[in-house]
Write a protein that holds these residues in place. Structure first.
Motif, PDB file in Angstrom:
ATOM      1  N   ASP A 134       1.059  -1.245   0.015  1.00 36.07           N
ATOM      2  CA  ASP A 134      -0.074  -0.013  -0.108  1.00 36.07           C
ATOM      3  C   ASP A 134       0.851   1.142  -0.004  1.00 36.07           C
ATOM      4  O   ASP A 134       0.521   2.200  -0.828  1.00 36.07           O
ATOM      5  CB  ASP A 134      -0.917  -0.012   1.272  1.00 36.07           C
ATOM      6  CG  ASP A 134      -2.046  -0.958   0.896  1.00 36.07           C
ATOM      7  OD1 ASP A 134      -2.212  -1.618   0.017  1.00 36.07           O
ATOM      8  OD2 ASP A 134      -2.600  -1.307   2.239  1.00 36.07           O
ATOM      9  N   GLU A 135       1.952   1.184   0.760  1.00 37.72           N
ATOM     10  CA  GLU A 135       2.822   2.465   0.961  1.00 37.72           C
ATOM     11  C   GLU A 135       3.633   2.665  -0.463  1.00 37.72           C
ATOM     12  O   GLU A 135       3.708   3.712  -0.884  1.00 37.72           O
ATOM     13  CB  GLU A 135       3.898   2.397   2.178  1.00 37.72           C
ATOM     14  CG  GLU A 135       3.352   2.265   3.463  1.00 37.72           C
ATOM     15  CD  GLU A 135       4.240   2.129   4.388  1.00 37.72           C
ATOM     16  OE1 GLU A 135       5.312   2.753   4.237  1.00 37.72           O
ATOM     17  OE2 GLU A 135       4.002   1.480   5.532  1.00 37.72           O
ATOM     18  N   GLU A 137       2.427   1.506  -3.463  1.00 36.55           N
ATOM     19  CA  GLU A 137       1.624   1.985  -4.335  1.00 36.55           C
ATOM     20  C   GLU A 137       1.284   3.274  -4.365  1.00 36.55           C
ATOM     21  O   GLU A 137       0.922   4.051  -5.335  1.00 36.55           O
ATOM     22  CB  GLU A 137       0.156   1.134  -4.135  1.00 36.55           C
ATOM     23  CG  GLU A 137      -0.865   1.471  -5.091  1.00 36.55           C
ATOM     24  CD  GLU A 137      -1.394   0.577  -6.074  1.00 36.55           C
ATOM     25  OE1 GLU A 137      -2.050   0.641  -7.059  1.00 36.55           O
ATOM     26  OE2 GLU A 137      -0.690  -0.648  -6.118  1.00 36.55           O
ATOM     27  N   GLU A 138       1.111   3.926  -3.201  1.00 32.41           N
ATOM     28  CA  GLU A 138       0.790   5.308  -3.105  1.00 32.41           C
ATOM     29  C   GLU A 138       1.760   6.174  -3.287  1.00 32.41           C
ATOM     30  O   GLU A 138       1.724   7.212  -4.060  1.00 32.41           O
ATOM     31  CB  GLU A 138       0.359   5.685  -1.410  1.00 32.41           C
ATOM     32  CG  GLU A 138       0.366   7.127  -1.171  1.00 32.41           C
ATOM     33  CD  GLU A 138      -1.116   7.558  -1.816  1.00 32.41           C
ATOM     34  OE1 GLU A 138      -1.218   8.708  -1.971  1.00 32.41           O
ATOM     35  OE2 GLU A 138      -2.151   6.687  -2.103  1.00 32.41           O
ATOM     36  N   ASN A 139       3.228   5.760  -3.346  1.00 32.67           N
ATOM     37  CA  ASN A 139       4.343   6.252  -3.593  1.00 32.67           C
ATOM     38  C   ASN A 139       4.445   6.741  -5.232  1.00 32.67           C
ATOM     39  O   ASN A 139       5.198   8.017  -5.321  1.00 32.67           O
ATOM     40  CB  ASN A 139       5.580   5.733  -3.220  1.00 32.67           C
ATOM     41  CG  ASN A 139       6.952   6.466  -3.227  1.00 32.67           C
ATOM     42  OD1 ASN A 139       7.192   7.501  -2.943  1.00 32.67           O
ATOM     43  ND2 ASN A 139       7.936   5.844  -3.858  1.00 32.67           N
ATOM     44  N   ARG A 141       1.494   6.400  -7.218  1.00 31.44           N
ATOM     45  CA  ARG A 141       0.188   6.186  -7.798  1.00 31.44           C
ATOM     46  C   ARG A 141      -0.055   6.742  -9.038  1.00 31.44           C
ATOM     47  O   ARG A 141      -0.659   6.061  -9.906  1.00 31.44           O
ATOM     48  CB  ARG A 141      -0.692   6.848  -6.709  1.00 31.44           C
ATOM     49  CG  ARG A 141      -2.256   6.481  -7.210  1.00 31.44           C
ATOM     50  CD  ARG A 141      -3.113   6.545  -5.676  1.00 31.44           C
ATOM     51  NE  ARG A 141      -3.125   8.033  -5.268  1.00 31.44           N
ATOM     52  CZ  ARG A 141      -3.481   9.176  -5.636  1.00 31.44           C
ATOM     53  NH1 ARG A 141      -4.554   9.100  -6.504  1.00 31.44           N
ATOM     54  NH2 ARG A 141      -3.304  10.462  -5.031  1.00 31.44           N
ATOM     55  N   GLU A 289      -7.944  13.284  -8.766  1.00 33.02           N
ATOM     56  CA  GLU A 289      -7.477  14.014  -7.350  1.00 33.02           C
ATOM     57  C   GLU A 289      -7.833  15.308  -7.520  1.00 33.02           C
ATOM     58  O   GLU A 289      -7.824  16.077  -8.743  1.00 33.02           O
ATOM     59  CB  GLU A 289      -6.131  13.692  -7.243  1.00 33.02           C
ATOM     60  CG  GLU A 289      -5.557  14.432  -6.147  1.00 33.02           C
ATOM     61  CD  GLU A 289      -3.890  13.933  -5.917  1.00 33.02           C
ATOM     62  OE1 GLU A 289      -3.416  13.146  -5.126  1.00 33.02           O
ATOM     63  OE2 GLU A 289      -3.234  14.716  -6.743  1.00 33.02           O
ATOM     64  N   ASP A 323      -8.647  12.409   1.407  1.00 27.89           N
ATOM     65  CA  ASP A 323      -7.711  11.707   1.417  1.00 27.89           C
ATOM     66  C   ASP A 323      -6.508  12.295   2.367  1.00 27.89           C
ATOM     67  O   ASP A 323      -5.933  11.572   2.830  1.00 27.89           O
ATOM     68  CB  ASP A 323      -7.106  11.529   0.049  1.00 27.89           C
ATOM     69  CG  ASP A 323      -6.002  10.346   0.114  1.00 27.89           C
ATOM     70  OD1 ASP A 323      -6.234   9.252   0.428  1.00 27.89           O
ATOM     71  OD2 ASP A 323      -4.606  10.775  -0.245  1.00 27.89           O
ATOM     72  N   HIS A 324      -6.583  13.540   2.212  1.00 30.98           N
ATOM     73  CA  HIS A 324      -5.475  14.329   2.931  1.00 30.98           C
ATOM     74  C   HIS A 324      -5.856  15.583   3.520  1.00 30.98           C
ATOM     75  O   HIS A 324      -6.447  16.361   2.567  1.00 30.98           O
ATOM     76  CB  HIS A 324      -4.038  14.416   2.310  1.00 30.98           C
ATOM     77  CG  HIS A 324      -3.072  15.050   2.821  1.00 30.98           C
ATOM     78  ND1 HIS A 324      -2.158  14.500   4.033  1.00 30.98           N
ATOM     79  CD2 HIS A 324      -2.263  15.824   2.788  1.00 30.98           C
ATOM     80  CE1 HIS A 324      -1.381  15.138   4.337  1.00 30.98           C
ATOM     81  NE2 HIS A 324      -1.217  16.086   3.566  1.00 30.98           N
ATOM     82  N   ARG A 337     -10.392  12.780  -3.536  1.00 29.98           N
ATOM     83  CA  ARG A 337     -10.313  11.861  -4.392  1.00 29.98           C
ATOM     84  C   ARG A 337     -11.767  11.300  -4.713  1.00 29.98           C
ATOM     85  O   ARG A 337     -12.452  10.969  -3.779  1.00 29.98           O
ATOM     86  CB  ARG A 337      -9.451  10.617  -4.213  1.00 29.98           C
ATOM     87  CG  ARG A 337      -7.929  11.120  -4.044  1.00 29.98           C
ATOM     88  CD  ARG A 337      -7.195   9.882  -3.871  1.00 29.98           C
ATOM     89  NE  ARG A 337      -5.825  10.211  -3.466  1.00 29.98           N
ATOM     90  CZ  ARG A 337      -4.848   9.362  -2.979  1.00 29.98           C
ATOM     91  NH1 ARG A 337      -5.252   8.216  -3.006  1.00 29.98           N
ATOM     92  NH2 ARG A 337      -3.545   9.847  -2.903  1.00 29.98           N
TER      93      ARG A 337
END
Length: 350
Positions: A134-135, A137-139, A141, A289, A323-324, A337
């Motif tokens: 997951d980490e 993939e986010e890096n 994305r 996004e 998301d943030h 998102r």
């Protein structure tokens, strides 16, 4: 044999190393850490950009002695590639070096480059996928999304007052947000392959559309500037001096625009050139996004940050999820998102 903890720590380090590579090129950011049998780091590497050694090859090249690769564990953020492009296949490089185990976070979605994990297994290498998936993939994305879908990942950005205004009634807008927000925008520009603005914004503001530091100096990584719209733009406009070049796209076909940019190996598009073009991307459902830089001020007036996006009734609203959320000086950055099928409530949630 290396422990799970050693490999997880190494993957976290590999993700960190990957961020040293360029973010806005055609290739993904990838990092690699090589561990010995005791779990000690014996080499590190990352991909420095198109045409340079991939992360695995860079790490192998950083070994004090090539013989140390025998039986070692390579921990890499993306599945080792299995094709020959500007460089050779990383799967073969790891096999030839005698690496005994390969741990990677995310499978390579490329039609020609995938399959490295299977090639390694066929050669007798122990392979594990999904560590810190997951980490990792986010890096990367935007790159992963672009490769999987065939068109660039799209970020739509705007800055506004608390009441959703992008400018005062007379059109003046510098500055609604503070220096921390503007610095964050320029950093994100540098991470995109293209920055898109409408002709209205270019004609009104004459922006350079470059990524700059706090002193106004251009950053080393620059997005291609793209001007969307049917109105002509004077050739002496600042955007035409853009260091990465400028493209005029005299059409409202945004899907066609993304296809054209994909053909130029653009993986990430940053849309920030005015309410009209931002709204057009939202109305077309092309935003992956949304970034909103919200300033603690009220402007009133008619100049809203977003105009018509095709929502005629509340049931048609374009729902998103936050998301943030980040405080930038006096401003707030909201990152949202679009909802996916995985985000929708199920019967069990009722």
């Amino acid at each position: 044999m290396t422990s799970q903890r050693h490999e997880t720590d190494a993957m976290r380090r590999a993700i960190e190393l990957s961020r040293r590579g360029p973010a806005n090129g055609a290739n993904p950011r990838v990092g690699c850490v090589i561990l010995d049998a005791e779990g000690r780091v014996i080499a590190e590497g990352w991909h420095r950009g198109r045409g340079t050694a991939h992360a695995e090859v860079a790490a192998l090249g950083a070994l004090a002695d090539r013989a140390l690769a025998q039986g070692a564990t390579a921990v890499v953020t993306l599945e080792p590639c299995n094709h020959t492009g500007a460089t050779g296949p990383c799967s073969e490089a790891l096999i030839d070096a005698g690496v005994g185990r390969v741990v990677y976070a995310v499978a390579d979605p490329g039609a020609s480059s995938s399959g490295g994990g299977e090639r390694l297994r066929m050669a007798g290498v122990d392979v594990e996928e999904g560590v810190l998936g997951d980490e990792a993939e986010e890096n990367i994305r935007p790159w992963l999304t672009s490769i999987r879908r065939g068109v660039p990942f799209v970020t739509v950005k705007w800055a506004s007052s608390l009441d959703g205004r992008a400018a005062a009634a007379d059109g003046s807008s510098r500055w609604i947000t503070g220096p921390s927000s503007r610095a964050d925008v320029h950093r994100r520009r540098a991470e995109a392959g293209a920055i898109v603005a409408g002709t209205g914004t270019v004609l009104a503001d004459d922006p350079s559309l470059t990524a700059r530091d706090s002193d106004g100096r251009e950053l080393s990584e620059q997005p291609i500037a793209v001007i969307v719209g049917r109105r002509s733009v004077p050739r002496d406009s600042r955007v035409f001096a853009h260091p990465a070049g400028a493209i005029e796209y005299p059409s409202r076909d945004l899907s066609g625009l993304l296809t054209m940019l994909a053909e130029r190996d653009v993986r990430h598009v940053f849309v920030e050139g005015g309410p009209t073009v931002a709204s057009a991307f939202l109305a077309a459902g092309l935003a992956d996004e949304v970034l909103v830089y919200l300033a603690p001020t009220v402007l009133g007036g008619p100049v809203t940050a977003i105009t018509d996006v095709g929502v005629r009734t509340i049931s048609e609203q374009a729902r998103m999820r936050f998301d943030h959320i980040e405080l930038l000086g006096d401003d707030v950055l909201l990152v949202a998102r679009p909802l996916t099928t995985n985000d929708l409530p199920t019967k069990e949630d009722d």
